[in-house]
Every structure is written in structure tokens, then in C-alpha cells.
Write a protein that holds these residues in place. Structure first.
Motif, PDB file in Angstrom:
ATOM      1  N   CYS A   1       0.829  -1.200   0.000  1.00 24.39           N
ATOM      2  CA  CYS A   1       0.000   0.000   0.000  1.00 24.39           C
ATOM      3  C   CYS A   1       0.864   1.250   0.000  1.00 24.39           C
ATOM      4  O   CYS A   1       1.953   1.269   0.564  1.00 24.39           O
ATOM      5  N   THR A   2       0.364   2.263  -0.698  1.00 25.95           N
ATOM      6  CA  THR A   2       0.939   3.598  -0.649  1.00 25.95           C
ATOM      7  C   THR A   2      -0.068   4.477   0.075  1.00 25.95           C
ATOM      8  O   THR A   2      -1.267   4.225   0.019  1.00 25.95           O
ATOM      9  N   TYR A   3       0.421   5.482   0.756  1.00 25.03           N
ATOM     10  CA  TYR A   3      -0.490   6.246   1.607  1.00 25.03           C
ATOM     11  C   TYR A   3      -0.004   7.683   1.769  1.00 25.03           C
ATOM     12  O   TYR A   3       1.166   7.991   1.564  1.00 25.03           O
ATOM     13  N   GLY A   4      -0.933   8.544   2.157  1.00 29.52           N
ATOM     14  CA  GLY A   4      -0.602   9.918   2.491  1.00 29.52           C
ATOM     15  C   GLY A   4      -0.479  10.099   3.987  1.00 29.52           C
ATOM     16  O   GLY A   4       0.347  10.848   4.477  1.00 29.52           O
ATOM     17  N   GLY A   5      -1.311   9.383   4.743  1.00 29.26           N
ATOM     18  CA  GLY A   5      -1.325   9.506   6.199  1.00 29.26           C
ATOM     19  C   GLY A   5      -0.571   8.396   6.885  1.00 29.26           C
ATOM     20  O   GLY A   5       0.476   8.594   7.485  1.00 29.26           O
ATOM     21  N   ARG A   6      -1.113   7.186   6.779  1.00 30.46           N
ATOM     22  CA  ARG A   6      -0.483   6.024   7.411  1.00 30.46           C
ATOM     23  C   ARG A   6      -0.887   4.766   6.656  1.00 30.46           C
ATOM     24  O   ARG A   6      -1.925   4.735   5.995  1.00 30.46           O
ATOM     25  N   PRO A   7      -0.097   3.704   6.762  1.00 32.87           N
ATOM     26  CA  PRO A   7      -0.459   2.458   6.084  1.00 32.87           C
ATOM     27  C   PRO A   7      -1.668   1.809   6.752  1.00 32.87           C
ATOM     28  O   PRO A   7      -1.801   1.845   7.971  1.00 32.87           O
ATOM     29  N   VAL A   8      -2.541   1.260   5.939  1.00 29.61           N
ATOM     30  CA  VAL A   8      -3.742   0.598   6.450  1.00 29.61           C
ATOM     31  C   VAL A   8      -3.966  -0.674   5.640  1.00 29.61           C
ATOM     32  O   VAL A   8      -4.153  -0.608   4.428  1.00 29.61           O
ATOM     33  N   PHE A   9      -3.941  -1.817   6.324  1.00 27.88           N
ATOM     34  CA  PHE A   9      -4.136  -3.104   5.657  1.00 27.88           C
ATOM     35  C   PHE A   9      -5.413  -3.825   6.086  1.00 27.88           C
ATOM     36  O   PHE A   9      -5.776  -4.840   5.509  1.00 27.88           O
ATOM     37  N   LYS A  10      -6.092  -3.336   7.115  1.00 29.11           N
ATOM     38  CA  LYS A  10      -7.194  -4.069   7.731  1.00 29.11           C
ATOM     39  C   LYS A  10      -8.294  -4.463   6.736  1.00 29.11           C
ATOM     40  O   LYS A  10      -8.792  -5.589   6.776  1.00 29.11           O
ATOM     41  N   SER A  11      -8.670  -3.577   5.820  1.00 28.24           N
ATOM     42  CA  SER A  11      -9.773  -3.871   4.899  1.00 28.24           C
ATOM     43  C   SER A  11      -9.467  -5.087   4.026  1.00 28.24           C
ATOM     44  O   SER A  11     -10.319  -5.964   3.863  1.00 28.24           O
TER      45      SER A  11
END
Length: 111
Positions: free
Chosen positions: A80-90
């Protein structure tokens, strides 16, 4: 080992830049989830899911693609690429439901 990366890169193209670099040195099929709704993934030994983070989740096209096409007991990696923070939960929820194995995660700041 037959490998595919299912991705969505719709905002600044950061996710596509990363998977294109991976594809330069690895034999991998790239599948754009915004263009491809269904594909038989049973022939792949390793499947990656790559996306930017949109509203705290992977892009909806990647989540839908995984829900529809992912088969049980596959080795899966996440990018994942992100602006705020990485999120993998979904995406991890979809993978858990399909009884697949997460073998790696990579994340980095995007734009």
C-alpha cells in the motif's frame, strides 16, 4: 512460481510505479482491478494486492476483486501507498475470510 499483482492506482500513480518496478525484475502478471472484474486466480502460486489508501481502506475495486476472485489457501502479499499512514485491515479481512496466508506486507508514503 506463478505470480500476479492485483492493483488499483488511481490518484497520483504511486502504486503503479512500485509494481512496475517489481515487474521489471520479476515474472509477474499485473492485473488492474479498476479494469478487470473477474479472473481465475487458481493458477497462481502467489498473489499480491496493491493499492493506495482511500478513506482508511484499500481501493474498493481491489477489495471487490479479492472478494469475488480469491480462492482459499493462497499465499498473498500486500502493498500500500499512503498519504497519512499504512492501512491493511480492509484487505486483511477479505483474506482471512478466504483462509489465505499473508506472507508479506510493504508500505510507503505516496504523493
Amino acid at each position: 512460481m506463478k505470480t500476479a499483482i492485483v492493483y488499483a492506482s488511481v490518484h497520483h500513480g504511486n502504486t503503479k510505479k512500485i509494481i512496475d518496478e517489481i515487474a521489471k525484475t520479476n515474472d509477474v502478471e499485473l492485473i488492474d482491478a479498476t479494469q478487470t472484474v473477474e479472473k481465475d486466480l487458481s493458477e497462481y502460486d502467489l498473489i499480491g494486492f496493491a493499492s493506495g489508501v482511500y478513506g482508511g481502506k484499500f481501493h474498493r475495486s481491489v477489495l471487490k476483486f479479492a472478494s469475488v476472485n480469491l480462492t482459499d489457501n493462497k499465499n498473498v502479499f500486500l502493498i500500500c501507498t499512503y498519504g497519512g499512514r499504512p492501512v491493511f485491515k480492509s484487505i486483511e479481512q477479505v483474506i482471512a475470510y478466504k483462509h489465505d496466508i499473508i506472507v508479506g506486507r510493504f508500505s510507503c508514503k505516496g504523493f
